[in-house]
Design a protein around this motif. Structure first.
Motif, PDB file in Angstrom:
ATOM      1  N   GLU A  48      31.122  49.808  45.470  1.00  0.00           N
ATOM      2  CA  GLU A  48      30.698  48.421  45.292  1.00  0.00           C
ATOM      3  C   GLU A  48      30.033  48.252  43.933  1.00  0.00           C
ATOM      4  OE1 GLU A  48      31.092  44.733  46.184  1.00  0.00           O
ATOM      5  OE2 GLU A  48      31.644  46.243  47.689  1.00  0.00           O
ATOM      6  N   ALA A  49      29.276  49.267  43.514  1.00  0.00           N
ATOM      7  CA  ALA A  49      28.605  49.219  42.207  1.00  0.00           C
ATOM      8  C   ALA A  49      29.641  49.182  41.080  1.00  0.00           C
ATOM      9  CB  ALA A  49      27.690  50.425  42.048  1.00  0.00           C
ATOM     10  N   ASP A  50      30.752  49.922  41.246  1.00  0.00           N
ATOM     11  CA  ASP A  50      31.814  49.927  40.238  1.00  0.00           C
ATOM     12  C   ASP A  50      32.462  48.545  40.120  1.00  0.00           C
ATOM     13  OD1 ASP A  50      31.590  52.665  39.637  1.00  0.00           O
ATOM     14  OD2 ASP A  50      32.894  53.210  41.308  1.00  0.00           O
ATOM     15  N   ARG A  51      32.592  47.856  41.253  1.00  0.00           N
ATOM     16  CA  ARG A  51      33.265  46.557  41.269  1.00  0.00           C
ATOM     17  C   ARG A  51      32.391  45.434  40.724  1.00  0.00           C
ATOM     18  NH1 ARG A  51      35.662  48.798  46.196  1.00  0.00           N
ATOM     19  NH2 ARG A  51      33.837  48.171  47.414  1.00  0.00           N
ATOM     20  N   ALA A  52      31.100  45.652  40.683  1.00  0.00           N
ATOM     21  CA  ALA A  52      30.154  44.604  40.284  1.00  0.00           C
ATOM     22  C   ALA A  52      30.437  44.113  38.865  1.00  0.00           C
ATOM     23  CB  ALA A  52      28.724  45.130  40.380  1.00  0.00           C
ATOM     24  N   GLY A  53      30.492  42.785  38.715  1.00  0.00           N
ATOM     25  CA  GLY A  53      30.678  42.182  37.401  1.00  0.00           C
ATOM     26  C   GLY A  53      32.116  42.140  36.930  1.00  0.00           C
ATOM     27  N   ARG A  54      33.039  42.669  37.715  1.00  0.00           N
ATOM     28  CA  ARG A  54      34.454  42.677  37.335  1.00  0.00           C
ATOM     29  C   ARG A  54      35.206  41.527  37.993  1.00  0.00           C
ATOM     30  NH1 ARG A  54      36.929  47.482  35.286  1.00  0.00           N
ATOM     31  NH2 ARG A  54      35.324  49.006  34.682  1.00  0.00           N
ATOM     32  N   LEU A  55      36.265  41.095  37.329  1.00  0.00           N
ATOM     33  CA  LEU A  55      37.151  40.089  37.907  1.00  0.00           C
ATOM     34  C   LEU A  55      37.947  40.750  39.027  1.00  0.00           C
ATOM     35  CD1 LEU A  55      38.418  37.227  37.734  1.00  0.00           C
ATOM     36  CD2 LEU A  55      40.019  38.169  36.044  1.00  0.00           C
ATOM     37  N   ASP A  56      37.811  40.216  40.241  1.00  0.00           N
ATOM     38  CA  ASP A  56      38.458  40.831  41.406  1.00  0.00           C
ATOM     39  C   ASP A  56      39.881  40.291  41.560  1.00  0.00           C
ATOM     40  OD1 ASP A  56      39.220  41.910  43.810  1.00  0.00           O
ATOM     41  OD2 ASP A  56      37.296  41.519  44.809  1.00  0.00           O
ATOM     42  N   LEU A  57      40.861  41.159  41.305  1.00  0.00           N
ATOM     43  CA  LEU A  57      42.274  40.766  41.400  1.00  0.00           C
ATOM     44  C   LEU A  57      42.976  41.449  42.568  1.00  0.00           C
ATOM     45  CD1 LEU A  57      43.302  40.925  37.605  1.00  0.00           C
ATOM     46  CD2 LEU A  57      42.569  38.928  38.924  1.00  0.00           C
ATOM     47  N   ARG A  58      42.199  41.925  43.526  1.00  0.00           N
ATOM     48  CA  ARG A  58      42.814  42.671  44.633  1.00  0.00           C
ATOM     49  C   ARG A  58      43.701  41.779  45.498  1.00  0.00           C
ATOM     50  NH1 ARG A  58      37.667  45.604  47.138  1.00  0.00           N
ATOM     51  NH2 ARG A  58      36.731  43.630  46.416  1.00  0.00           N
ATOM     52  N   GLY A  59      43.510  40.460  45.412  1.00  0.00           N
ATOM     53  CA  GLY A  59      44.361  39.552  46.181  1.00  0.00           C
ATOM     54  C   GLY A  59      45.617  39.133  45.447  1.00  0.00           C
ATOM     55  N   VAL A  60      45.750  39.571  44.192  1.00  0.00           N
ATOM     56  CA  VAL A  60      46.926  39.212  43.387  1.00  0.00           C
ATOM     57  C   VAL A  60      48.014  40.261  43.604  1.00  0.00           C
ATOM     58  CG1 VAL A  60      47.803  38.887  41.037  1.00  0.00           C
ATOM     59  CG2 VAL A  60      45.499  38.083  41.639  1.00  0.00           C
ATOM     60  N   THR A  61      49.230  39.807  43.907  1.00  0.00           N
ATOM     61  CA  THR A  61      50.354  40.738  44.120  1.00  0.00           C
ATOM     62  C   THR A  61      50.732  41.402  42.801  1.00  0.00           C
ATOM     63  OG1 THR A  61      51.197  39.359  45.908  1.00  0.00           O
ATOM     64  CG2 THR A  61      52.731  40.942  44.935  1.00  0.00           C
ATOM     65  N   MET A  62      50.747  42.721  42.805  1.00  0.00           N
ATOM     66  CA  MET A  62      51.137  43.458  41.588  1.00  0.00           C
ATOM     67  C   MET A  62      51.768  44.785  41.964  1.00  0.00           C
ATOM     68  SD  MET A  62      47.422  44.530  39.993  1.00  0.00           S
ATOM     69  CE  MET A  62      46.814  42.852  39.941  1.00  0.00           C
ATOM     70  N   VAL A  63      52.602  45.290  41.066  1.00  0.00           N
ATOM     71  CA  VAL A  63      53.325  46.542  41.307  1.00  0.00           C
ATOM     72  C   VAL A  63      53.274  47.427  40.075  1.00  0.00           C
ATOM     73  CG1 VAL A  63      54.934  45.477  42.941  1.00  0.00           C
ATOM     74  CG2 VAL A  63      55.528  45.581  40.502  1.00  0.00           C
ATOM     75  N   THR A  64      53.476  48.710  40.288  1.00  0.00           N
ATOM     76  CA  THR A  64      53.755  49.635  39.178  1.00  0.00           C
ATOM     77  C   THR A  64      55.251  49.917  39.204  1.00  0.00           C
ATOM     78  OG1 THR A  64      53.340  51.588  40.549  1.00  0.00           O
ATOM     79  CG2 THR A  64      51.476  50.711  39.306  1.00  0.00           C
ATOM     80  N   ILE A  65      55.848  50.085  38.021  1.00  0.00           N
ATOM     81  CA  ILE A  65      57.273  50.449  37.920  1.00  0.00           C
ATOM     82  C   ILE A  65      57.369  51.620  36.941  1.00  0.00           C
ATOM     83  CG2 ILE A  65      59.614  49.669  37.443  1.00  0.00           C
ATOM     84  CD1 ILE A  65      58.674  46.790  37.791  1.00  0.00           C
ATOM     85  N   ASP A  66      57.764  52.783  37.447  1.00  0.00           N
ATOM     86  CA  ASP A  66      57.818  54.004  36.639  1.00  0.00           C
ATOM     87  C   ASP A  66      59.013  54.847  37.061  1.00  0.00           C
ATOM     88  OD1 ASP A  66      55.016  54.264  35.092  1.00  0.00           O
ATOM     89  OD2 ASP A  66      54.633  53.402  37.070  1.00  0.00           O
ATOM     90  N   GLY A  67      59.186  55.980  36.384  1.00  0.00           N
ATOM     91  CA  GLY A  67      60.209  56.938  36.788  1.00  0.00           C
ATOM     92  C   GLY A  67      59.865  57.546  38.140  1.00  0.00           C
TER      93      GLY A  67
END
Length: 711
Positions: A242-261
């Motif tokens: 929780e301390a790490d998340r403090a003050g950051r823009l929370d985008l955990r509700g935004v759909t996102m993916v990684t694309i790699d080999g």
């Protein structure tokens, strides 16, 4: 004047010029002193001109002659396997040739002092080494050969021509065929080999993986992390709190993916995308590695020392320990991760019209592969589309925006070299069992386009902030190389508009477009690439020629590139309001050093990767000696034809092996032409070749033309 008389006069007049009592003197004064009549003054001038041309005499602007002063320079000695070498003097365009008899006891890589020799007509400048100033190479990797009471190490580096003598008791009980690391204790003298002591046995040359490790150690790449670094990595690699998340823009509700080999484990970038009005909102989210690797920590110093991760066919030598690179700093699906995000608003034409750079917390919805995304977008694979049905519209939107961004980049002149990469397949013993081209697909291009636009956006943002920063720059090509390229392509009916010193990247892009699909496409593309400068890291934002970009940096891979990690720190300091005059001074002194060193380490990594690929290609072809393949002539030289096979492997058909005629190299058209038959071998020509020989030590492949080609 006949040759014998000229030599006699040269000796006499050179003796006069060596006498400090008389020099410097004009021609008239020399003639008077030697009592040479006016009718013979032309002969005298011929002698003086000959002495100047040979470098024995020099003439001032006022026409006064005297003995030439010795010209002494300093530089790095580059040895050649055949015994001679070259000295590269910094800030001079041409190297100086060192004949074998003037190499002395210089060792490859030494800093030396040279004395220029008198110039010879039609030859490059020659010099002799007069002093060794310092040694660059202190360890040698090679193969141990044992005798009764001593042994030798034969270096893997063909430029190190001397075998290293290993005295009795200094061999760590190595046996014949062991690959070893040898510490040099003496660099030898004339007629006396260098001497050393074995410090490490890598294994027998036939053991799996030893061949690649020998190359790695030969380039002095660090392979193990110090215990202090590993302990620190373990301590900082805690789950996001929780301390790490403090003050950051929370985008955990935004759909996102990684694309790699498929095989990638260090996932440092994720993508989010959605419609925004008539345009798009594109998020490029990069792992916040700087949160875990603090400046001046043991982790940071080790990362700086490595500069970059190195990707080899059988292993990755990471910049950071796997605890970080594959763990807390990897954007693994379903896990909270800290990121640095560049969120861009683009209009319907693909122009970035607004952006936000922020510290964020993200949670990836799916770990995608390039193959899987291609199956969805290109193959319309039913099973794959069903498996990722909730994400299919997102991938379609990615493809749409990627096309707009790429079109816009091409319009401004960005150059796209679409060479197939090489995929080398190894068996369990580390032997190459297949070599094939690895083509880019729609998914790799999507990620490339999105990473490029993010890198440009971040670079431009910080350029206008006017604070110290690290940029990725690519200078305009050297004018002489562009002139040579223009001459060469003229033989095929192509031209480059504009002067050689002011060529625009769009002109080279047009050239690549014109040759697309032609037999000469591959080699003209390669020649165009070779005519360009090498990209590097700088503190000045001078633009990127190849991308036709005014602003460019490396922001998107802090797990594997130190410059990205470094600029993340600068970005975060500005976001947090901690950037001040003290930090400015700190970065002004630090960044130029980092730019120079990371550019050097990047070149080293590239060279190691090339050498390992060459080794495995030779190993693969050694199983096919006597077999026939069809390929394309990729290069023509005075010593023969280089032929590239469809699997990207290249070998040499030496001119001496081409039967049925005597062939001359025509430089203007890059052809070998038979004197009697007038048969031509030229670039882009399809030929059949037989694998004749493979040398794993030299990493070379020899072809001969198939019999039906020789007829």
């Amino acid at each position: 004047m006949n040759e014998k008389k000229l030599e006699e006069r040269k000796k006499m007049i050179y003796g006069l010029l060596c006498d400090e009592l008389y020099v410097p003197m004009r021609t008239k004064e020399i003639a008077m002193l030697l009592d040479i009549p006016k009718s013979k003054r032309q002969d005298l001038q011929e002698v003086l001109d000959a002495l100047v041309e040979e470098g024995k005499a020099q003439v001032s602007k006022k026409g006064k002659y005297q003995k030439a002063e010795k010209v002494v320079k300093e530089g790095a000695f580059i040895s050649h396997a055949k015994g001679f070498g070259f000295v590269c003097v910094e800030d001079e365009g041409e190297d100086y040739y060192i004949p074998e008899e003037y190499v002395g006891n210089a060792f490859h890589g030494d800093q030396v002092r040279i004395e220029l020799l008198p110039p010879s007509k039609g030859k490059r400048r020659e010099a002799k080494i007069i002093e060794v100033l310092s040694h660059d190479i202190s360890t040698v990797v090679g193969t141990y050969e044992k005798s009764k009471n001593y042994g030798f190490v034969i270096s893997d580096n063909a430029r190190i021509t001397q075998d290293i003598f290993i005295p009795q008791g200094k061999d760590m009980h190595a046996v014949d065929g062991h690959k070893v690391v040898c510490q040099i204790t003496s660099y030898g003298k004339k007629n006396r080999n260098p001497e050393g002591v074995i410090t490490e046995i890598l294994g027998h040359r036939n053991d799996p993986g030893v061949d690649i490790m020998s190359i790695v150690r030969g380039f002095d790449l660090p392979t193990e992390f110090p215990e202090k670094v590993l302990n620190q990595a373990t301590r900082v690699a805690n789950e996001v709190s929780e301390a790490d998340r403090a003050g950051r823009l929370d985008l955990r509700g935004v759909t996102m993916v990684t694309i790699d080999g498929e095989d990638a484990k260090d996932l440092d970038d994720a993508i989010s995308i959605c419609h925004k009005g008539d345009g798009y909102e594109l998020g490029v989210h990069i792992a916040d590695v700087s949160n875990y690797v603090q400046e001046r920590s043991a982790l940071d110093e080790e990362a700086k020392k490595r500069g970059t991760s190195v990707y080899l066919v059988d292993r990755v030598i990471p910049m950071l320990p796997h605890t970080l690179s594959n763990g807390i700093c990897s954007l693994n699906a379903g896990e909270d991760r800290l990121a640095l995000s560049c969120i861009m608003t683009l209009d319907a034409k693909g122009n970035v019209i607004d952006h936000t750079i922020a510290e964020t917390v993200v949670n990836i919805d799916a770990r995608m592969s390039y193959t899987s995304v291609k199956k969805i977008l290109v193959d319309k694979d039913p099973a794959e589309c069903k498996k990722y049905q909730d994400l299919v519209p997102m991938f379609a939107l990615m493809e749409e925006l990627s096309g707009l961004i790429r079109k816009k980049r091409m319009q401004r002149g960005s150059i796209d070299f679409d060479f197939p990469e090489t995929k080398i397949v190894l068996d369990a013993q580390g032997h190459a069992v297949d070599v094939m081209p690895y083509e880019r697909n729609v998914a790799t291009k999507i990620i490339e386009d999105f990473m490029l636009i993010a890198n440009e956006t971040v670079a431009e943002h910080f350029y206008w902030q006017e604070i110290p920063f690290l940029y990725r720059t690519h200078a305009t090509p050297d004018g002489e190389k562009i002139r040579k390229l223009a001459t060469f392509i003229g033989n095929f009916g192509y031209t480059i508009k504009g002067g050689a010193d002011e060529v625009h990247p769009k002109e080279l892009q047009k050239l690549l477009g014109k040759i697309q699909g032609t037999p000469e496409e591959d080699f003209i593309s390669r020649l165009t690439l070779r005519s360009m400068q090498q990209a590097k890291y700088t503190v000045e934002c001078t633009g990127h020629f190849g991308l036709a970009a005014d602003y460019y940096c490396h922001f998107t891979s802090p797990i594997r590139r130190y410059p990205d990690l470094q600029i993340h720190r600068i970005i975060k300091e500005t976001l947090r309001g901690r950037y001040n005059e003290t930090r400015r001074e700190h970065y002004e002194s630090l960044l130029p050093v980092i730019a120079t060193e990371t550019s050097r380490l990047e070149r080293r990594a590239d060279e190691v990767e090339r050498e390992v690929d060459k080794l495995k290609k030779v190993e693969y072809m050694s199983r096919h000696i006597g077999e026939t393949f069809e390929g394309i002539v990729s290069s023509v030289t005075g010593w023969g034809l280089y032929v590239e096979l469809p699997n990207t492997i290249e070998g040499l058909v030496h001119i001496s092996t081409i039967r049925g005629d005597y062939y001359q190299f025509v430089e203007e058209t890059y052809e070998l032409v038979g004197e009697r038959t007038n048969r031509h071998y030229k670039l882009g020509q399809r030929v059949k070749v037989v694998v004749d020989d493979c040398d794993t030590m030299a990493r070379t492949i020899d072809f001969v033309l198939a019999e039906d080609e020789d007829e």
